[in-house]
Design an enzyme around this catalytic site. Structure first.
Site, PDB file in Angstrom:
ATOM      1  N   THR A 102     -13.230  -1.391  12.466  1.00 38.41           N
ATOM      2  CA  THR A 102     -12.202  -2.238  11.849  1.00 38.41           C
ATOM      3  C   THR A 102     -12.138  -3.640  12.473  1.00 38.41           C
ATOM      4  O   THR A 102     -11.482  -4.515  11.928  1.00 38.41           O
ATOM      5  CB  THR A 102     -10.799  -1.600  11.952  1.00 38.41           C
ATOM      6  OG1 THR A 102     -10.494  -1.416  13.329  1.00 38.41           O
ATOM      7  CG2 THR A 102     -10.720  -0.277  11.237  1.00 38.41           C
ATOM      8  N   CYS A 132      -3.507  -4.663   3.468  1.00 42.15           N
ATOM      9  CA  CYS A 132      -2.486  -5.556   4.035  1.00 42.15           C
ATOM     10  C   CYS A 132      -2.443  -6.946   3.422  1.00 42.15           C
ATOM     11  O   CYS A 132      -1.651  -7.777   3.851  1.00 42.15           O
ATOM     12  CB  CYS A 132      -2.682  -5.673   5.546  1.00 42.15           C
ATOM     13  SG  CYS A 132      -2.512  -4.121   6.401  1.00 42.15           S
ATOM     14  N   HIS A 165      -3.170 -12.469  10.121  1.00 38.72           N
ATOM     15  CA  HIS A 165      -2.748 -11.079   9.930  1.00 38.72           C
ATOM     16  C   HIS A 165      -2.731 -10.382  11.282  1.00 38.72           C
ATOM     17  O   HIS A 165      -3.573 -10.628  12.146  1.00 38.72           O
ATOM     18  CB  HIS A 165      -3.668 -10.349   8.948  1.00 38.72           C
ATOM     19  CG  HIS A 165      -3.304  -8.894   8.838  1.00 38.72           C
ATOM     20  ND1 HIS A 165      -2.043  -8.489   8.489  1.00 38.72           N
ATOM     21  CD2 HIS A 165      -4.006  -7.764   9.099  1.00 38.72           C
ATOM     22  CE1 HIS A 165      -1.986  -7.166   8.522  1.00 38.72           C
ATOM     23  NE2 HIS A 165      -3.167  -6.696   8.893  1.00 38.72           N
ATOM     24  N   GLU A 178       0.844  -1.195   0.000  1.00 41.26           N
ATOM     25  CA  GLU A 178       0.000   0.000   0.000  1.00 41.26           C
ATOM     26  C   GLU A 178       0.879   1.245   0.000  1.00 41.26           C
ATOM     27  O   GLU A 178       0.395   2.356   0.136  1.00 41.26           O
ATOM     28  CB  GLU A 178      -0.992  -0.023   1.169  1.00 41.26           C
ATOM     29  CG  GLU A 178      -0.386  -0.004   2.555  1.00 41.26           C
ATOM     30  CD  GLU A 178      -0.529   1.337   3.251  1.00 41.26           C
ATOM     31  OE1 GLU A 178       0.523   2.010   3.366  1.00 41.26           O
ATOM     32  OE2 GLU A 178      -1.630   1.697   3.678  1.00 41.26           O
ATOM     33  N   THR A 182       1.668   1.498  15.394  1.00 41.26           N
ATOM     34  CA  THR A 182       1.819   0.181  14.758  1.00 41.26           C
ATOM     35  C   THR A 182       2.361   0.226  13.325  1.00 41.26           C
ATOM     36  O   THR A 182       3.068  -0.699  12.924  1.00 41.26           O
ATOM     37  CB  THR A 182       0.464  -0.563  14.725  1.00 41.26           C
ATOM     38  OG1 THR A 182      -0.503   0.273  14.073  1.00 41.26           O
ATOM     39  CG2 THR A 182      -0.017  -0.912  16.132  1.00 41.26           C
TER      40      THR A 182
END
Lengths: 350, 150
Positions: free
Chosen positions: A202, A113, A235, A81, A154
């Protein structure tokens, strides 16, 4: 036709910033952030590193292990990305840097991701259909977090490359399964400097829905259960989500811990699942089964069932994920801001 | 396939505008990305940047492409405090003369370390890094730098 991993290569930049160093700038409680996100520190790319340099390093490390003729590589796909160019491919730079040019196909992918695992699926299909002998799939990122936003703790940098082929594989990819919907949980518009996200949105409708559905889907399809696996990689946007996903699916922390890197290096975005899988392959032995499930906002998950062969122990990867994680130098917030080009009025690119 | 693009020219900074030096950058990609020089098949001497004629064997020489391993040691170095345009945010940084194991000396930045960690004789290996960019809208030029071997 059996398709698998012929070689893999990982890379994590040397620089780190601690959660405390970021929290003090924004007047937040570092301990609360660290326990909330389960992230202690994150990797930071050097001033002269970007997704292309990381992708090239990963690809070279993978070639070192695979020991194949780069001219036999028929496809290179780089998922990220944070491609350095909006138009002009990272994959062609990688191809040139590993001397795989000119007879090959190449393209850049983006799917938040999970762009790296989407690249893996593409080359798997091309190898299985005998379109190509070998294909390279890379997930690499130098992700951005808006200053002061939760993502700043993060969003990190790193990547991993996989050379997929049909002969001499160190791990067989038994199956892959994807789950994709239109979910607006995280996005960045063209020209926007930083991504935006839907905060709590999310979690359940985005990460958990897709990761759990892809994991359950592939397990059911293959009539397998969590206990059939030695390792699982999910993930890891933070250190907490993958552990919760594992628990909901019936995996133990022990199965997940080897591939859980976010607490030490942050979320490497497209690099996250490929890097977690690389950390597992660094240690896995013949017969070990691995479940790997990526997640990309927007949103989708790709799941893989991987079985390690004897070849992995014969040709152990010398540039381990652990060696990159252990080699580190801490930055202050001010130097980190300079490296990431966050200082107003200063353009690092003249 | 490389030979037609390899020219015996040293690295020069030609940033500042987004188009300047585009063709010469492209021509030097094999050198910059992969340390591709030349070797004389007659006397086995290796050259970087690549030479088209062996200065020892001359007409008896036979020049062919050679990919350097990308490892060597620091022959000498300097620390740049007054950096040229495009490198000012990296200062202070070490600029080294690297003696490649095959013989030639290469000038390159030594990265991922503080300048006081650099010493003559230390082993180094090549890394692929950003060299400079022609502004926010220009091309990004990549190439070799070196880092200390652990």
């Amino acid at each position: 036709m059996q398709v698998g991993i012929v070689g893999y290569g990982a890379y994590v930049p040397k620089y780190r910033i601690k959660a405390e160093e970021i929290a003090v700038v924004w007047g937040e409680d570092a301990e609360k952030i660290k326990s909330g996100l389960c992230v202690r520190e994150k990797s930071v790319p050097s001033i002269d590193e970007d997704t292309a340099t990381i992708a090239v390093t990963c690809a070279r490390n993978a070639l070192e292990q695979a020991k194949i003729d780069p001219a036999d590589i028929g496809a290179i796909y780089v998922g990220s990305e944070s491609h350095p160019y909006a138009v002009k491919t990272t994959s062609s730079m990688v191809a040139e840097a590993i001397e795989a040019t000119p007879v090959l196909t190449a393209a850049d992918y983006q799917f938040a991701c999970k762009a790296g695992t989407a690249a893996m699926q593409t080359v798997m299909g091309m190898v299985a259909s005998k379109m190509i002998k070998y294909g390279v799939a890379i997930g690499a990122d130098t992700s951005q977090g808006k200053p002061g936003d939760a993502l700043e703790y993060t969003a990190s940098a790193g990547g991993a490359a996989y050379i997929i082929g049909a002969e001499n594989v160190l791990a067989i990819i038994r199956d892959t399964y994807s789950y994709t919907t239109d979910t607006p949980d995280f996005w960045r518009r063209e020209g926007a400097e930083f991504p935006s996200h839907g905060s709590r949105f999310t979690a359940e409708p985005a990460y958990f829905r897709h990761v759990l559905a892809a994991a359950k889907g592939i397990l059911e399809k293959n009539k397998m259960q969590p206990k059939d696996f030695k390792y699982a990689v999910f993930h890891q946007p933070n250190g907490k989500f993958p552990l919760n996903a594992a628990k909901k699916l019936g995996f133990t922390n022990e199965q997940v811990s080897t591939g859980l890197l976010t607490p030490m290096i942050g979320n490497t975005y497209s690099g996250a699942t490929p890097l977690g899988l690389a950390a597992v392959l660094d240690e896995a032995c013949a017969g070990d089964k691995i479940l790997a499930v990526s997640y990309g906002s927007g949103a989708g998950s790709d799941a893989f069932i991987i079985e390690v062969t004897k070849e992995n122990e014969k040709r152990r990867n010398k540039k381990t994920v652990k060696s990159y994680i252990n080699k580190k130098e801490y930055l202050t917030y001010s130097i980190y801001s300079k490296f990431k080009g966050k200082i107003k009025g200063v353009s690092l690119e003249k | 396939m490389w030979e037609d693009r390899v020219r015996p020219r040293l690295f020069t900074y030609t940033g500042g505008t987004k188009m300047k030096g585009l063709a010469s950058y492209w021509r030097l990609i094999p050198q910059r990305y992969n340390l591709i020089g030349t070797e004389c098949n007659h006397c086995k001497q290796k050259f970087f940047p690549p030479r088209k004629i062996c200065p020892t064997c001359r007409r008896h020489g036979e020049i062919k492409s050679y990919k350097f391993k990308g490892v060597g040691e620091i022959y000498s170095y300097t620390v740049i405090h007054a950096a040229p345009d495009g490198f000012e945010f990296q200062k202070p940084y070490a600029l080294g003369l690297i003696r490649l194991v095959e013989g030639p000396l290469v000038t390159a930045q030594i990265v991922d370390c503080k300048p006081d960690e650099v010493e003559v004789g230390k082993k180094v290996e090549m890394v692929f890094r950003k060299i400079f960019a022609g502004g926010k809208e220009g091309t990004i030029r990549y190439g070799y730098k070196f880092k200390l071997v652990d």
